[in-house]
Enzyme design. Structure first.
Site, PDB file in Angstrom:
ATOM      1  N   HIS A  57      -2.924  57.358  -0.031  1.00  0.00           N
ATOM      2  CA  HIS A  57      -3.123  57.287  -1.470  1.00  0.00           C
ATOM      3  C   HIS A  57      -2.108  58.203  -2.156  1.00  0.00           C
ATOM      4  O   HIS A  57      -1.424  59.001  -1.509  1.00  0.00           O
ATOM      5  CB  HIS A  57      -4.550  57.688  -1.832  1.00  0.00           C
ATOM      6  CG  HIS A  57      -5.584  56.667  -1.433  1.00  0.00           C
ATOM      7  ND1 HIS A  57      -6.888  56.700  -1.869  1.00  0.00           N
ATOM      8  CD2 HIS A  57      -5.487  55.568  -0.627  1.00  0.00           C
ATOM      9  CE1 HIS A  57      -7.559  55.688  -1.362  1.00  0.00           C
ATOM     10  NE2 HIS A  57      -6.731  54.988  -0.598  1.00  0.00           N
ATOM     11  N   GLU A  59      -2.247  60.870  -4.104  1.00  0.00           N
ATOM     12  CA  GLU A  59      -2.385  62.318  -4.010  1.00  0.00           C
ATOM     13  C   GLU A  59      -1.905  62.821  -2.652  1.00  0.00           C
ATOM     14  O   GLU A  59      -1.209  63.845  -2.551  1.00  0.00           O
ATOM     15  CB  GLU A  59      -3.847  62.728  -4.217  1.00  0.00           C
ATOM     16  CG  GLU A  59      -4.456  62.266  -5.527  1.00  0.00           C
ATOM     17  CD  GLU A  59      -5.165  60.922  -5.388  1.00  0.00           C
ATOM     18  OE1 GLU A  59      -4.574  59.988  -4.799  1.00  0.00           O
ATOM     19  OE2 GLU A  59      -6.301  60.801  -5.868  1.00  0.00           O
ATOM     20  N   ALA A 167       7.027  29.273 -17.700  1.00  0.00           N
ATOM     21  CA  ALA A 167       8.468  29.314 -17.952  1.00  0.00           C
ATOM     22  C   ALA A 167       8.771  28.184 -18.918  1.00  0.00           C
ATOM     23  O   ALA A 167       8.348  27.044 -18.706  1.00  0.00           O
ATOM     24  CB  ALA A 167       9.241  29.140 -16.649  1.00  0.00           C
ATOM     25  N   TRP A 183      15.409  23.952 -12.553  1.00  0.00           N
ATOM     26  CA  TRP A 183      14.794  25.183 -12.999  1.00  0.00           C
ATOM     27  C   TRP A 183      15.152  25.410 -14.454  1.00  0.00           C
ATOM     28  O   TRP A 183      16.313  25.253 -14.848  1.00  0.00           O
ATOM     29  CB  TRP A 183      15.290  26.363 -12.175  1.00  0.00           C
ATOM     30  CG  TRP A 183      14.974  26.238 -10.712  1.00  0.00           C
ATOM     31  CD1 TRP A 183      15.819  25.872  -9.716  1.00  0.00           C
ATOM     32  CD2 TRP A 183      13.717  26.485 -10.086  1.00  0.00           C
ATOM     33  NE1 TRP A 183      15.180  25.883  -8.504  1.00  0.00           N
ATOM     34  CE2 TRP A 183      13.882  26.255  -8.713  1.00  0.00           C
ATOM     35  CE3 TRP A 183      12.471  26.878 -10.566  1.00  0.00           C
ATOM     36  CZ2 TRP A 183      12.835  26.406  -7.808  1.00  0.00           C
ATOM     37  CZ3 TRP A 183      11.451  27.037  -9.661  1.00  0.00           C
ATOM     38  CH2 TRP A 183      11.631  26.798  -8.306  1.00  0.00           C
TER      39      TRP A 183
END
Length: 381
Positions: A57, A59, A167, A183
């Site tokens: 984690h 910390e 998109a 695209w």
């Protein structure tokens, strides 16, 4: 002249922890991506961010990084974007690690709504003499919430966070009238979207998108500094009311299911033979239909919540995306807009005809930037 009081406030240091965490927001699902900085004598001495599930984690990473650099962390102040955990899961409690290294003060961005934590982490630290502050900074708190939106929404509102990705062209076209959409945006935008997919526990699409685009719908590699960690591969979910996917079982979506899990959802009245055909090659279930004879989206969302999925990334055409909007079943829209005009074609919300502007669906822009040659606009309700 610099305002040093503002620069070295708790909000400043916590903002630095958030900025660091945001560099790695794609790698921690289903856990939140938390950031931590250690400060000693007014100087940041170490940074840490959450690693993939089962690893360190924030910390722990910050403390370890400081020790590797030869820094004595005793007496440091830890600024952490989410309350330190206090329970044994796949890793030991972060509270214990902070206490064992004599951290004197912990400044927290948000308390953890997970019932296993839920202020217990802060209370444990306080009971051991650590000064604990939960920051009250509206703008910063909002940014921190957005950095771990799926996790927090899951525990607070008991449902997954729903993001709609689209998109489109500058005149709002998602696809040409013949269905062609690959695209509209450039490669940089498509790679950026891989990062959003990696944040999620599920990527959801429609059978129409599968048939038109033949996508694999997995998370593909993108530019990142931590390639020693594997990318999260979310559950791929396809809505197919009539089980028409049985005619396209040679498509990419059905391949590599050992690496890229797949869930196929059909309507309760779909053709039995088609359903059985699908059931031989993938996980397939039936869901109830709404009055418009489409799969009930609320039922799908509730089912994904039961699967402990906290963030859903919807990538579909205008019909399914518009259904989420019309039924108010979304939390966020991620729009990639290309600087092109496409004229006649498919657009969102074609079935909605407002008669006054008071009924506009208003969103709040939380991020906008240029990605390659395209504009990325991220908005929340």
């Amino acid at each position: 002249m610099l305002n040093t009081e503002m620069i070295f406030s708790d909000s400043y240091y916590l903002g630095k922890a958030l900025d660091f965490a945001n560099q790695f927001d794609y790698r921690t699902y289903p856990n939140p991506c938390v950031g931590c900085v250690l400060v000693k004598n007014g100087e940041i001495v170490s940074y840490g961010a959450s690693e993939p599930q089962g690893k360190r984690h924030a910390e722990v990473a910050a403390i370890d990084n400081a020790k590797l650099a030869g820094v004595d962390v005793s007496g440091c102040c830890a600024y952490v974007t989410l309350e330190p955990c206090c329970h044994f899961g796949k890793t030991p409690p972060c509270t214990s690690y902070l206490l064992s290294h004599n951290i004197k003060k912990v400044v927290i961005g948000l308390l953890d709504p997970n019932p296993l934590v839920s202020s217990k982490g802060a209370d444990i630290l306080k009971s051991h003499g650590v000064e604990v502050i939960v920051i009250e900074d509206e703008k910063l708190n909002e940014k921190i919430f957005l950095s771990m939106r799926g996790f927090l929404n899951f525990h607070t509102n008991k449902k997954p966070w729903i993001r709609l990705k689209t998109a489109l062209s500058i005149d709002g076209v998602m696809a040409l009238s013949n269905g062609v959409s690959q695209w509209i945006t450039g490669i940089e935008a498509r790679l950026h979207n891989q990062r959003l997919r990696a944040r999620a526990g599920a990527v959801l699409t429609s059978i129409k998108t599968v048939i038109c685009d033949n996508p694999l719908m997995n998370v593909r590699e993108f530019d990142r500094s931590d390639k020693h960690f594997n990318l999260n591969q979310p559950l791929r979910v396809v809505l197919d009311t009539h089980a028409n996917g049985s005619d396209f079982m040679h498509y990419e979506i059905f391949k590599h299911q050992d690496k890229f899990p797949l869930l196929w959802i059909c309507g309760e009245n779909c053709d039995r033979d088609k359903f059985n055909k699908l059931s031989k090659i993938t996980n397939v279930i039936k869901f109830p239909l709404r009055l418009n004879n489409h799969i009930c989206l609320n039922a799908v969302i509730n089912y994904l919540y039961e699967l402990n999925i906290n963030e859903v990334h919807v990538e579909a055409g205008a019909i399914l995306t518009s259904a989420f909007i019309e039924q108010d079943l979304f939390d966020e829209t991620a729009i990639y807009q290309a600087p092109v005009f496409l004229g006649n074609g498919t657009r969102l919300m074609r079935n909605i005809d407002l008669i006054n502007l008071e009924n506009m669906k208003k969103l709040k822009i939380v991020e906008n930037k240029i990605v390659g040659q395209d504009l990325f606009i991220d908005m929340v309700k």
